[in-house]
Enzyme design. Structure first.
Site, PDB file in Angstrom:
ATOM      1  N   LEU B  76       0.870  -1.252  -0.013  1.00  0.00           N
ATOM      2  CA  LEU B  76       0.034  -0.020  -0.038  1.00  0.00           C
ATOM      3  C   LEU B  76       0.671   1.279   0.056  1.00  0.00           C
ATOM      4  CD1 LEU B  76      -2.791  -1.408   2.345  1.00  0.00           C
ATOM      5  CD2 LEU B  76      -2.603  -1.392  -0.168  1.00  0.00           C
ATOM      6  N   CYS B  77       2.195   0.981  -0.214  1.00  0.00           N
ATOM      7  CA  CYS B  77       3.175   2.298  -0.346  1.00  0.00           C
ATOM      8  C   CYS B  77       2.726   3.132  -1.659  1.00  0.00           C
ATOM      9  CB  CYS B  77       4.549   1.924  -0.324  1.00  0.00           C
ATOM     10  SG  CYS B  77       5.253   1.988   1.340  1.00  0.00           S
ATOM     11  N   HIS B  78       3.081   4.427  -1.407  1.00  0.00           N
ATOM     12  CA  HIS B  78       2.797   5.043  -2.875  1.00  0.00           C
ATOM     13  C   HIS B  78       4.188   5.074  -3.424  1.00  0.00           C
ATOM     14  CE1 HIS B  78      -0.225   6.575  -0.367  1.00  0.00           C
ATOM     15  NE2 HIS B  78      -0.970   7.106  -1.500  1.00  0.00           N
ATOM     16  N   MET B 112       8.933   4.772   5.402  1.00  0.00           N
ATOM     17  CA  MET B 112       9.056   3.389   4.981  1.00  0.00           C
ATOM     18  C   MET B 112      10.160   3.025   4.113  1.00  0.00           C
ATOM     19  SD  MET B 112       6.743   1.873   6.671  1.00  0.00           S
ATOM     20  CE  MET B 112       7.220   0.587   5.961  1.00  0.00           C
ATOM     21  N   GLU B 113      10.398   4.172   3.179  1.00  0.00           N
ATOM     22  CA  GLU B 113      11.799   4.064   2.283  1.00  0.00           C
ATOM     23  C   GLU B 113      13.160   3.985   3.152  1.00  0.00           C
ATOM     24  OE1 GLU B 113       9.202   5.778   1.674  1.00  0.00           O
ATOM     25  OE2 GLU B 113       8.910   5.115  -0.354  1.00  0.00           O
ATOM     26  N   ASP B 127      23.120 -12.369   4.877  1.00  0.00           N
ATOM     27  CA  ASP B 127      23.542 -13.094   3.589  1.00  0.00           C
ATOM     28  C   ASP B 127      25.173 -13.384   3.378  1.00  0.00           C
ATOM     29  OD1 ASP B 127      23.328 -14.465   1.235  1.00  0.00           O
ATOM     30  OD2 ASP B 127      23.949 -12.725   0.010  1.00  0.00           O
TER      31      ASP B 127
END
Lengths: 162, 162, 162, 162, 162, 162
Positions: B76-78, B112-113, B127
Site C-alpha cells: 500500500l506504499c505510494h 517506509m523507504e 547473507d
C-alpha cells in the site's frame, strides 16, 4: 576461523559464489521476527469493535511475494526455484509475531528468502500501523531452522552460541 | 483512539490512501537497526589480517537500491520521487549498526523507504556472514526522526511511549 | 479520422509520446471487469460452510500492486505518481465483478493503471480457482469513467459507440 | 466438492502451495482473448493508407515479456523456468484476436503465464488505441489447452461446462 | 580538479546525491551507440529475400522500456518522471546505429536513461543475431547532447576533449 | 546462410525460442568492455590523494545484480538459473576495463547475462564520473569465450572474422 567471507574473493571483491556443481535437492528454511506495537494497535489488529479487515492478509501476501524478489534485493543471492511459502502472523499482546517457511528444490538454501519474507511482512505491518503508532519497532529477525543440502539439518539452539 | 487503520476502508478492505490533494514538500526520514553477529564476523568485517573488501559497500548499495523498490515490496506504499539517500554501516564490537536517511520532494513521507533501506542492508549483511555465523540476528529497526509535511518534525523519544 | 495511432511516429516506429509540456493535474480513472466462474467456485469464495479466507484480499492486493507495475508491463506507458488506488471485488451468482479506481496528480491519465489493476486482480482470481474450475474466463474489462486533464470528464455510455 | 481453494490453508490463510516434490516435466499451455475495437482502429492497425508500423509487434513483445513477470504480479504463482513463448495477434473485422502458447520444463503448469501474456498484450493494444477508441474492451480471456504434468492433456470443450 | 566523485561522500561511501532542492524543469538528453555485425546479419536485418520481421521493433521497444528500469539497474540513479522516449535504429552497411532521446520534467537530467536505452537496444540486437554472428560487438555508446537544468545546453564536440 | 534470425518465426514474428527439450548442462560465458574516461577521472578512481571509496565496488555490484535482470531487459531472453558471477574492473591509464564471467546449470547459454553485466557495470561507471567527464564513452563490449552446451567451447579469435 575462515580467512574471509565467502561472498568476497581473495582480493576482497564481491562475487556471486558458483553453485552450479551442487546437487539439486529439497531444502527448507524457517525464519521468524516480531513487530512491537502499542496496545492501541493490538486492539485494531484484533478487530475489537470494528472489522479487522485485510491488514494481516496484506502483510502475509507481502511476505510471500517478497520471497520471489529476494535475488533482486540482496546483491549476491542466487535466483532460486521457490517451490512453496507459508507466512504466519500472530497478534500477541504487545507484538505481531511473524514466521515464514520457504521450500525449494534447487542448488542452494533458502534462509535468505525466509528472512526476506519475515522482514517484508514486518515492514508491511509497520506501514499499516505507523499513523497510529510511530514507535513500532521490528526486532529479533533470525533463522530458526533449515534442512536439506550438504550441510544437513540445523535448528537454532534455545540460547547461547552454536 | 482511531476506529480503524488508515490503510483499510470502512468495510476492512485494503486500499492505497489517496494523497493527490497533499502538497509537494521536502520530506526527510531517518531509520536505524542492528545486525548482531559473532566476534569472528566482527573480525572479518574489520579486515583484521585480511582485506576487508566489498562487504560493507555491498550492504550499503543494497540499502540504497532498496529505497527505490519500496513500493514494489510494500503493497500500500505510494511510489515516490526519491531525491537522496545515505546509508551508513558501523562495525561495532558485537553488531553492525545501520542507519539510513532518505529525502524526497513529494506528497507523502519516506519513513517506509528509510526502514526498507535499513532492512535490506541488514539482510545483505546476514547473507554475507551466514556461512560463518548461523545465529546472526537483525534487531531494533525503527524510525528515528522525520521532518516535512503537514505533521511537522518528529524525533523518537529516548525511551517510553510518545 | 486520425492518420495514425498516437504511439507510433510518421514512419510507424513505436515511441513514448512526450508529455513533459502537459500540466500536472489531478486525474482519476475507473475500470471494471468480470471473472466468470462455476457455482462451486462461488460457494467456496462465499465461504459457505468453510472459512472464506484470504482469497478476495489476495486478489485485491494484487490489483493494487499491479497499478505500480503498469509502466513495466505496457511498453509505451509513462511512469506516473500513483496517488491512490481502490480495488473492489464482489462475488455475484456466476462471476466475480471487479472494479478499480486509480488517482494521480501527474501529466497524463491513469486509465491503463485502472485497467491493469482489474486485469491482474482477475488473473489472481483465476489462479486461485483454476484447480476447481478450469473454465474460468476473464471478460468485459473496460474503462468506465475518467476525469481530469485537458480532455475533461468522460463516462462510458450505457450502450453503443461514443 | 473440495472444501477449500488450494491456495488457502485450513484456516483460510493464503500460501504458495509446495510443489517441490513434483517431477520436472515438459508442460505447455495455450490461452486466448480478444480486444474489441472500432472500425476506425481496425483500419489503422491494418495500415490502410498509412504504414501500420510497430503496433502489433509492440503488443506481441509486451505479451512475451509479461510471461516472465507473472510471479511478480500474481501473489501465489511459482517462479518457473519459462522455456518458450509464442504470442499471436490477428486483426479481425471488429477485434484483435490474441493467443499465447507458453512452454516450460518445470514442476507446475504454465496456464497463468499464458493468460498473463494474453492479458498484457491486450492491455498494450488498448493503450495504443485508446486515444482513437475510448470504448475498447478486453474480453474472453481463457485457457484453451494444456498438456504435461500429472493431470495430463486437457482441451477446452467447445461449449458448456467440463 | 574536484577532490572526489559526486556519488561518494568525504569518507568514500556511495550515496544517492540529494536533488530535492533542485527545480523541476524540462530536460532532454540524446545518446548513441553502434552494434558492429557481419554482412550476413546486415542482409537478414534488411530482409533481403525474406520478411525482416520484428527484429528492429523488438530492439526499439526494449530500449524504450529500459529507460523506465534505469534506477533499478544503476545503483545511485534517481527515479525520474520519464515523459517521452524515442529510440531509432538504422541498419548501416557494417553496423546497426542506435540513438535514443529521453525527455523529463524533473529535478535531474536524463543522460543515464538515454545511455541505458541505447545499451539495452544494443544488447537486444546482439541477442537476436548471436546465433548467426558470434563476433557482434557493441561500441561507441556516448551522450551526444543534453539540455535543460542549471547547467544548460551541451553538445558533444566533434572531436577531442571538452 | 540461414534464411532468418532464430528469434523470429517464418512470418517474421518475434518469439522466445523453445529450449525445453535441451539438456541441463553447466555453461559459462565471459564478456568484456571498456569505459574510456579522462585522466582526471582515472586519478579520482585510483584514489590519488583522496579515499577512492566505493566507486569500483558500486559498479561491480551493479554488474552482478544486472545478470539477474537480464530476462527483464532483453525481450526474448530466457530466465536462467544463474549459478555464479564474477565482475572485474581494472583502472587502466585511459579507461576502465571490465570483464564478467557468468555460470549456469541450465538449458541455454549465458552470453547475454555476461554482456549485460559488463554493460550495466559500464553504465554505472559513467553515472559516477559524468559530472567530471561528460565525454566518457562505453566501447568494445563483446563475448570473449563460452563453454558448455551442444555447441561446445568457443574463444573469440584475436582478430578477423570467425
Amino acid at each position: 576461523m575462515p580467512d574471509r567471507l565467502t561472498h568476497v574473493d581473495d582480493s576482497g571483491a564481491a562475487r556471486m559464489v558458483d553453485v552450479t556443481a551442487k546437487d539439486v535437492t529439497a531444502r527448507v528454511a524457517t525464519a521468524r521476527g516480531r513487530v512491537e506495537v502499542s496496545a492501541e494497535v493490538i486492539a485494531l489488529l484484533r478487530g475489537e469493535g470494528v472489522p479487522k479487515g485485510d491488514a494481516i492478509a496484506t502483510a502475509r501476501i507481502a511476505g510471500i511475494m517478497a520471497t520471489k524478489r529476494t535475488p533482486d534485493l540482496i546483491p549476491l543471492c542466487h535466483p532460486l526455484a521457490i517451490g512453496g511459502v507459508e507466512v504466519d502472523l500472530v497478534v500477541e499482546d504487545d507484538a505481531v509475531a511473524i514466521s515464514a517457511t520457504v521450500r525449494t528444490a534447487d542448488r542452494t538454501g533458502v534462509e535468505m528468502e525466509a528472512l526476506t519474507a519475515v522482514s517484508v511482512a514486518a515492514l508491511t505491518v509497520v506501514d499499516m500501523v505507523k499513523a497510529v503508532d510511530k514507535l513500532a519497532r521490528i526486532t529479533d529477525i533470525e533463522v530458526v531452522a533449515k534442512s536439506g543440502g550438504k550441510s544437513g539439518d540445523w535448528t537454532r539452539p534455545t540460547s547461547g552460541q552454536a
